[in-house]
Design a protein around this motif. Structure first.
Motif: not given
Ligand code: NAP
Length: 241
Positions: A1, A18, A21, A23-25, A51, A76, A205, A209
């Motif tokens: 992101m 994110m 919820e 989210g994988k970054y 992260q 993103l 968010y 979505k």
């Protein structure tokens, strides 16, 4: 992101949302004009979510060296960079204040957004979320320079969305009304019309979505702006807004 304006509490609440919820970054790129403060947020993301982050210095008022951003891409892009400026009578006509408001909200920001938009276009996928403002919907006496810069930003995003539609890239324009953040510290805001950064992150968010094109943070602002947009100019010019 990719996050532009990382010290905005709205940016920080959105990044957390994110990650909460699921989210994988690989990396969250935190663009900022204030490295020291952003470092605290980067550490927080490391401790709470493990992260990985990279802090990228970006002062929109300086020369932007795009070569430094060449290695950065993501599907993103989130932008909360902005500057309200002063709105005293003197400041509204001060050339330095005027230029700074236009630069941070539009003139220097749009080339950076466009740089990352091109990357999204090449990937043929992704989303760009940008915080504009209800102030861009109609110029008002209290902040007509800020409002005009946000109007330009909103128009840029609308055109970009149209360009990107066939290229599978989604552009979400967020129009916050009053927000309880450091930008509005000390301003007398009506609490019923004011949202917190967490409320904003939740609303953004949901809009992300649902692939919405334009989202207000508090729905009441859509109604307020509908009324404000439709007041005839000969009446509007006499109002104190
Ligand atoms: N607060 C409100 O009532 C409200 C209402 C409508 C719209 N908005 C919009 O929502 C967005 C977020 O606002 P906010 O309330 O969170 O304001 P904020 O706390 O002042 O955050 C704005 C961020 O913009 C970045 N920025 C400012 N000058 C910069 C520069 N010269 N170069 C690079 N980055 C710069 C800063 O991030 P770094 O310190 O990380 O560089 C700053 O933290 C803004 O676009 C604002 O216009 C806010």
């Amino acid at each position: 992101m990719i996050v532009l304006g990382s010290n905005s509490e709205i940016s920080q609440a959105f990044v957390e949302k994110m990650l909460d919820e699921g989210g994988k970054y690989a990396t969250v790129y935190l663009f900022t004009s204030n490295r020291e403060t952003t470092l605290k947020f980067a550490k927080h993301l490391d401790v709470k979510f493990l992260q990985q982050t990279e802090i990228v210095e970006l002062d929109l008022l300086g020369d932007v060296d795009y070569a430094r951003f060449d290695h950065i891409s993501s599907d993103l892009v989130f932008c909360a960079a902005g500057y309200l400026g002063e709105s005293t009578e003197e400041a509204l006509f001060n050339p330095k204040n005027t230029a700074k408001i236009i630069d941070v909200n539009y003139a220097k920001l749009v080339p950076v957004l466009n740089f990352f938009a091109e990357k999204l276009e090449r990937q043929r996928q992704g989303t760009m979320i940008v915080l504009s403002s209800v102030a861009g919907e109609r110029g008002r006496q209290s902040n007509f320079i800020y409002g005009s810069a946000k109007a330009g930003l909103t128009a840029y995003l609308s055109g970009l969305r149209n360009y990107m539609f066939s290229r599978n890239v989604h552009i979400l324009t967020v129009k916050p009304g009053f927000m309880d953040t450091k930008m509005t510290e000390g301003l007398p805001l009506n609490p019923k019309l004011t949202a917190s950064p967490v409320q904003a992150a939740d609303a953004i968010y949901k809009a992300y979505k649902r692939k919405k094109n334009v989202a207000y943070v508090l729905p009441v602002w859509a109604v307020i702006m509908l009324v404000i947009r439709n007041i005839p100019e000969f009446i509007f010019k006499k109002m104190k807004l």
